[in-house]
Write a protein that holds these residues in place. Structure first.
Motif, mmCIF file in Angstrom:
data_model
loop_
_atom_site.group_PDB
_atom_site.id
_atom_site.type_symbol
_atom_site.label_atom_id
_atom_site.label_comp_id
_atom_site.label_asym_id
_atom_site.label_seq_id
_atom_site.Cartn_x
_atom_site.Cartn_y
_atom_site.Cartn_z
ATOM 1 N N VAL A 14 41.302 35.285 2.786
ATOM 2 C CA VAL A 14 40.735 34.388 3.782
ATOM 3 C C VAL A 14 41.855 33.814 4.628
ATOM 4 C CG1 VAL A 14 39.335 32.344 4.190
ATOM 5 C CG2 VAL A 14 38.871 33.770 2.202
ATOM 6 N N ILE A 15 41.683 33.928 5.943
ATOM 7 C CA ILE A 15 42.641 33.313 6.846
ATOM 8 C C ILE A 15 41.923 32.177 7.564
ATOM 9 C CG2 ILE A 15 42.262 35.306 8.407
ATOM 10 C CD1 ILE A 15 45.457 33.553 8.739
ATOM 11 N N ILE A 16 42.425 30.975 7.375
ATOM 12 C CA ILE A 16 41.783 29.795 7.948
ATOM 13 C C ILE A 16 42.644 29.291 9.094
ATOM 14 C CG2 ILE A 16 41.141 27.395 7.470
ATOM 15 C CD1 ILE A 16 40.654 28.304 4.554
ATOM 16 N N VAL A 17 42.023 29.114 10.272
ATOM 17 C CA VAL A 17 42.780 28.595 11.413
ATOM 18 C C VAL A 17 42.126 27.294 11.861
ATOM 19 C CG1 VAL A 17 43.798 29.117 13.655
ATOM 20 C CG2 VAL A 17 43.205 30.993 12.103
ATOM 21 N N ALA A 18 42.893 26.197 11.784
ATOM 22 C CA ALA A 18 42.337 24.888 12.109
ATOM 23 C C ALA A 18 43.175 24.229 13.184
ATOM 24 C CB ALA A 18 42.310 24.004 10.865
ATOM 25 N N GLY A 19 42.502 23.510 14.091
ATOM 26 C CA GLY A 19 43.200 22.751 15.127
ATOM 27 C C GLY A 19 42.744 21.309 15.097
ATOM 28 N N GLY A 20 43.690 20.382 14.976
ATOM 29 C CA GLY A 20 43.378 18.949 15.023
ATOM 30 C C GLY A 20 42.400 18.534 13.946
ATOM 31 N N ILE A 21 41.369 17.797 14.360
ATOM 32 C CA ILE A 21 40.355 17.300 13.428
ATOM 33 C C ILE A 21 39.529 18.456 12.851
ATOM 34 C CG2 ILE A 21 38.665 16.861 15.259
ATOM 35 C CD1 ILE A 21 39.205 14.484 12.340
ATOM 36 N N GLY A 22 39.681 19.644 13.452
ATOM 37 C CA GLY A 22 38.992 20.836 12.955
ATOM 38 C C GLY A 22 39.324 21.176 11.515
ATOM 39 N N LEU A 23 40.370 20.572 10.971
ATOM 40 C CA LEU A 23 40.681 20.819 9.563
ATOM 41 C C LEU A 23 39.653 20.144 8.647
ATOM 42 C CD1 LEU A 23 42.620 22.092 7.517
ATOM 43 C CD2 LEU A 23 44.056 20.046 7.672
ATOM 44 N N ALA A 24 39.027 19.059 9.141
ATOM 45 C CA ALA A 24 38.097 18.307 8.282
ATOM 46 C C ALA A 24 36.912 19.149 7.796
ATOM 47 C CB ALA A 24 37.630 17.044 8.995
ATOM 48 N N PRO A 25 36.183 19.852 8.680
ATOM 49 C CA PRO A 25 35.064 20.670 8.194
ATOM 50 C C PRO A 25 35.514 21.868 7.366
ATOM 51 C CG PRO A 25 35.108 20.632 10.610
ATOM 52 C CD PRO A 25 36.260 19.822 10.148
ATOM 53 N N LEU A 26 36.796 22.194 7.431
ATOM 54 C CA LEU A 26 37.298 23.328 6.647
ATOM 55 C C LEU A 26 37.786 22.885 5.268
ATOM 56 C CD1 LEU A 26 39.084 25.218 9.515
ATOM 57 C CD2 LEU A 26 37.412 26.254 7.954
ATOM 58 N N ARG A 27 38.043 21.584 5.106
ATOM 59 C CA ARG A 27 38.601 21.132 3.829
ATOM 60 C C ARG A 27 37.688 21.450 2.640
ATOM 61 N NH1 ARG A 27 41.004 15.206 2.129
ATOM 62 N NH2 ARG A 27 38.817 14.607 2.305
ATOM 63 N N PRO A 28 36.351 21.258 2.761
ATOM 64 C CA PRO A 28 35.490 21.613 1.614
ATOM 65 C C PRO A 28 35.622 23.087 1.238
ATOM 66 C CG PRO A 28 34.268 20.308 3.193
ATOM 67 C CD PRO A 28 35.578 20.647 3.853
ATOM 68 N N MET A 29 35.812 23.934 2.258
ATOM 69 C CA MET A 29 35.951 25.367 2.010
ATOM 70 C C MET A 29 37.270 25.646 1.286
ATOM 71 S SD MET A 29 34.105 27.968 2.562
ATOM 72 C CE MET A 29 34.506 29.523 1.799
ATOM 73 N N ILE A 30 38.311 24.927 1.681
ATOM 74 C CA ILE A 30 39.615 25.120 1.022
ATOM 75 C C ILE A 30 39.513 24.688 -0.451
ATOM 76 C CG2 ILE A 30 42.053 24.440 1.005
ATOM 77 C CD1 ILE A 30 41.799 24.097 4.091
ATOM 78 N N TYR A 31 38.888 23.530 -0.676
ATOM 79 C CA TYR A 31 38.675 23.083 -2.063
ATOM 80 C C TYR A 31 37.944 24.159 -2.860
ATOM 81 C CZ TYR A 31 39.694 18.061 -1.223
ATOM 82 O OH TYR A 31 40.276 16.861 -0.948
ATOM 83 N N GLN A 32 36.881 24.651 -2.250
ATOM 84 C CA GLN A 32 36.037 25.635 -2.915
ATOM 85 C C GLN A 32 36.840 26.899 -3.262
ATOM 86 O OE1 GLN A 32 32.744 25.304 -3.475
ATOM 87 N NE2 GLN A 32 31.865 27.355 -3.600
ATOM 88 N N LEU A 33 37.581 27.404 -2.276
ATOM 89 C CA LEU A 33 38.349 28.637 -2.488
ATOM 90 C C LEU A 33 39.426 28.432 -3.539
ATOM 91 C CD1 LEU A 33 38.711 29.757 1.224
ATOM 92 C CD2 LEU A 33 37.615 31.089 -0.588
ATOM 93 N N LEU A 34 40.113 27.283 -3.446
ATOM 94 C CA LEU A 34 41.218 27.076 -4.375
ATOM 95 C C LEU A 34 40.714 26.847 -5.798
ATOM 96 C CD1 LEU A 34 43.728 24.984 -2.227
ATOM 97 C CD2 LEU A 34 43.590 27.449 -2.523
ATOM 98 N N SER A 35 39.473 26.379 -5.924
ATOM 99 C CA SER A 35 38.925 26.150 -7.273
ATOM 100 C C SER A 35 38.603 27.479 -7.960
ATOM 101 C CB SER A 35 37.671 25.283 -7.202
ATOM 102 O OG SER A 35 36.594 26.044 -6.687
#
Lengths: 289, 153, 384
Positions: free
Chosen positions: A125-146
């Protein structure tokens, strides 16, 4: 004409009506950057926890001020705490910033389509976030890393405005060192003491370590940033049906009944906010749609 | 010098260059190393080189009287730094400072300029490759100018 | 409530003076009767106490940007086209209080407003408006998260429809396949016939409630001549549509029209007043308004009609998505005739012509669409 009768008949039983907010209490306020903060909320009612999927959002109501859509930024595996990270830019978000522990908010949700949780679980998975755009991606990062054992590599490319405006610095450090996230951060402008990258987030894409023939890309940020990100990802060879973006539009109801968030044939609130890029690629170049 | 040939041959920037042209380029190349804080070049100096960064990274900066150095961009491993050697008056517009230990291949621009004048085919090949880099940097700079995350663009 | 013709009751005929008995039955069954009546120089919807409130002797003359109430010398009750009102304002009222909230200590509590619906019987509903109702059902009721207040109002509705034999100057229901004949969604359908001094109604029930009510009207069996007469009158109405619209390939054509120069030209005339969205029987867009009292102790959430013609409608932090008038008119028209199809499986237009009549500058959706289709056929810019 049918008019509302003057004497208001009221009902206090919390029902399942999606138009009625549920009450949540502020448990903790965390100032992330100069204008961005995270509220940690706990349900006030009897609750089995707040179940949601990464990428979904809530309609957040501040008493007497109004209601706005805000993505959920917490860990989907920690349903007892609800997190919202937002910038104070409008009347409602500015009022949210003034809230303190014990204050109460109204929450309707979770609404909307999530990131492709199942599709990505075993892939790169390649995640690209800009500015506040990281916020909606954080749950996905938690999920993937778990799911560390089953998953493929997870790469995060994150662009912020300045070093002071990098979100979740503590988590980024932790994800990198303890959970194997390959995170690359860049800022648009910096002073001489900054040791990291300077340049827009798209400049990280050509050298990012991922296999374009099988990786899935998740992108969130301002629309211009997403357009250029998709262009760079395509240059690397990721096909459009493996790129997902999260859109933002005006929303009043969150459930497809008010018409505000229309984007061509789609309602961003219920068909999105997460779209697979090939669904919307014909609409993206159109102006003022 | 011969040892640099395989490295240069492999580099995307010089990929598909003819053997003859590659030899000309290799003839102008040398290994360099910069400790953190050292400058690869400074604003106003004569620009007689460009760099292929092997590892580490370099901050391209402008010095502001009130704010000190402001970083415009960073250039890291695998990337190309510097094109002022190609364009008169061959003078650097910015400072380039190694942020960490940085190893690079320095290519002698003065030497290359001479070779390009003699061999326009080589000149065109290098020009094509540099214009690609210039175009990418310009596009990125334009996005940077938008201040994407600041103004709700 | 989508009766199939096989469930319809037997056709019957009754005298115009016996229409009153229908009103009596409806009142006995505790319905509030809503139907056409003359008010403010227009035939609008309002509460009817008896057939005397119906616009007998009145008709209307409609064209682009023009509506005139007019006298006529015939005895019919229903000799007019659509007025500015539709069922929308009853089922999806212009403003509804959803809940109130009051402060207590640090927090507040929310009290849901119990929506009052009441039993409403609509008399004189035309096929176009019944189709509009079916469309609103799809918007508000068919999704996974339906609108409960709409569903409640809808559940208490009785529909006495009337076949339209008097289409107006801006009507095109025939093109949209939404009229003039009432074909679904009714409890009772009437056709009013006035013919060389003979004036009578032909009725047919479309539901159980319709049968019960119909049984209370003094009647006789309708003859095959009566039914043929109904057929002839409807066929005649089909030929008298003031407007028409070619709907074949419409969606596809409009999807590729985003960059069409016509939008710019129309925007020069469009006042962005939103009248078309207000009178449209299917335009459902709405907004939420949160208000507080002066003490800041009590707050209310109101849902109000909204229009895609305002810049606020598409505002997000940083600005409006649709800041030009051109983009807003384009959004409205393409929504009605193209994106709506992808969203709800039907056009968002029933051909009632209200948007044409009530546009202060007479912008005509059928004319605009035709202009786009015509030049699209020679060049096809934009999307595939």
């Amino acid at each position: 004409m049918a008019t509302e009768s003057e004497g208001l008949k009221l009902r206090n039983a919390p029902g399942t009506d999606p138009m009625r907010p549920a009450l949540f209490e502020v448990h903790r306020v965390r100032q992330e950057t100069r204008d961005t903060f995270t509220l940690e909320l706990r349900s006030r009612g009897p609750s089995d926890g707040f179940q949601f999927l990464p990428g979904q959002f809530n309609m957040v109501y501040v008493f007497g001020v109004g209601e706005v859509p805000i993505s959920i930024s917490g860990d989907p595996n920690r349903p007892n705490a609800l997190f919202h990270t937002t910038r104070a830019v409008g009347a409602v978000t500015k009022a949210m910033r003034r809230l303190r522990r014990g204050d109460v908010l109204g929450i309707r949700g979770p609404f909307g389509a999530s990131w492709p949780v199942n599709e990505v679980s075993a892939r790169e998975v390649i995640i690209v976030a800009g500015g506040i755009g990281l916020a909606p991606l954080r749950p996905m990062i938690y999920q993937l890393l778990s799911q560390r054992d089953q998953r493929g590599r997870v790469v995060l490319l994150y662009g912020a405005r300045t070093p002071d405006e990098i979100l979740f610095t503590h988590e980024l450090q932790q994800w990198r060192t303890q959970l194997g996230l390959e995170a690359f951060v860049t800022v648009d402008r910096a002073h001489g003491d900054w040791q990291g990258n300077v340049g827009v987030v798209t400049t990280l894409i050509p050298k990012a370590p991922f296999d374009p023939s099988q990786a899935v890309a998740l992108v969130c940020g301002p629309e211009v940033m997403m357009r250029f990100t998709v262009m760079e990802l395509s240059k690397r060879g990721i096909s459009k049906n493996r790129i997902y973006i999260s859109m933002e539009r005006n929303m009043k109801c969150g459930i497809g009944l008010c018409g505000h968030c229309q984007f061509g044939p789609y309602y961003v609130c219920k068909d999105g906010p997460v779209f697979r890029y090939d669904q919307v690629q014909d609409l993206i170049p159109l102006r003022e749609i | 010098m011969e040892t640099l040939k395989p490295l240069l041959e492999e580099h995307p920037f010089l990929r598909d260059l003819s053997a003859e042209h590659l030899d000309l380029v290799v003839g102008c190349a040398k290994n360099v190393r910069f400790d953190p804080g050292k400058y690869l070049f400074r604003e106003g100096q004569e620009a007689n080189e460009f760099f292929i960064i092997r590892d580490g990274h370099v901050a391209v900066e402008i010095h502001s009287a009130t704010k000190g150095p402001v970083i415009i961009q960073t250039v890291g491993a695998g990337e190309i730094l510097g094109w002022s050697w190609l364009i008169p008056p061959y003078q650097w517009h910015f400072d380039a400072r190694a942020v960490e230990v940085t190893r690079a291949i320095a290519l002698d621009g003065k030497c290359l300029r001479g070779k390009c004048e003699k061999d326009y085919h080589l000149g065109y090949e290098l020009m094509k490759r540099f214009s690609h880099i210039i175009e990418e940097r310009l596009a990125a700079t334009r996005l940077q100018l938008l201040d994407l995350y600041g103004n709700g663009i | 409530m989508t009766p199939r013709p096989s469930e319809w009751g037997p056709p019957f005929r009754f005298k115009p003076e016996d229409l009153e008995s229908l009103f009596v039955v409806l009142h006995e069954q505790a319905y509030k009767i809503i139907g056409p009546t003359v008010n403010d120089d227009a035939i609008v919807l309002g509460e009817l106490n008896s057939t005397a409130d119906l616009p007998v002797g009145w008709t209307d003359e409609q064209s682009g940007g023009s509506y005139r109430l007019a006298r006529h010398s015939r005895p019919e009750f229903f000799h007019f086209a659509s007025g500015p009102h539709s069922l929308k304002q009853y089922l999806h009222p212009p403003s509804v209080c959803l809940w109130t909230a009051s402060r207590n200590g640090h927090g507040f509590e929310i009290m849901e407003k119990v929506q009052e619906a009441g039993k409403l019987a609509f008399v004189g509903v035309r096929a176009c408006d019944l189709h509009a109702l079916a469309i609103l059902d799809k918007v508000f009721k068919a999704g996974p998260l339906p609108d409960s207040s709409y569903a409640l109002r809808r559940s208490q509705l009785l529909v006495i429809a009337v076949n339209c034999t008097s289409p107006g100057g801006t009507c095109f229901c025939e093109s949209m396949k939404c009229g003039p004949q009432v074909d679904e969604g009714f409890d009772l359908v009437l056709t009013e016939i006035e013919d060389e001094g003979r004036h009578f109604f032909v009725g047919q029930a479309g539901s159980e409630s319709g049968r019960t009510i119909a049984a209370k009207i003094p009647q006789e069996e309708a003859s095959s001549t009566d039914l043929e007469r109904v057929e002839t009158m409807l066929n005649d109405a089909r030929t008298r549509m003031g407007r028409r619209l070619d709907t074949s390939d419409l969606k596809k054509q409009l999807y590729r029209s985003y960059d069409h120069p016509r939008w710019e030209e129309t925007a020069e005339r469009c006042l962005n007043c939103g009248n078309c969205t207000m009178v449209c029987p299917t335009c459902f867009c709405n907004t939420m308004e949160d208000v507080t009292d002066l003490s800041g102790v009590r707050a209310e959430r109101w849902r109000k009609w909204d229009s895609c013609f305002t810049t606020d409608f598409s505002y997000i932090h940083g600005g409006s998505i649709r800041s030009s008038a051109k983009s807003r008119y384009r959004q409205w028209l393409i929504h009605k005739l193209a994106t709506w199809v992808d969203q709800f499986g039907t056009f968002g237009c029933v051909g009632c012509g209200r948007c044409i009549t009530w546009c202060p500058v007479g912008i005509d959706l059928t004319e605009e669409t035709a202009a786009i289709l015509e030049s699209n056929s020679t060049s096809t810019p934009g999307m595939k």
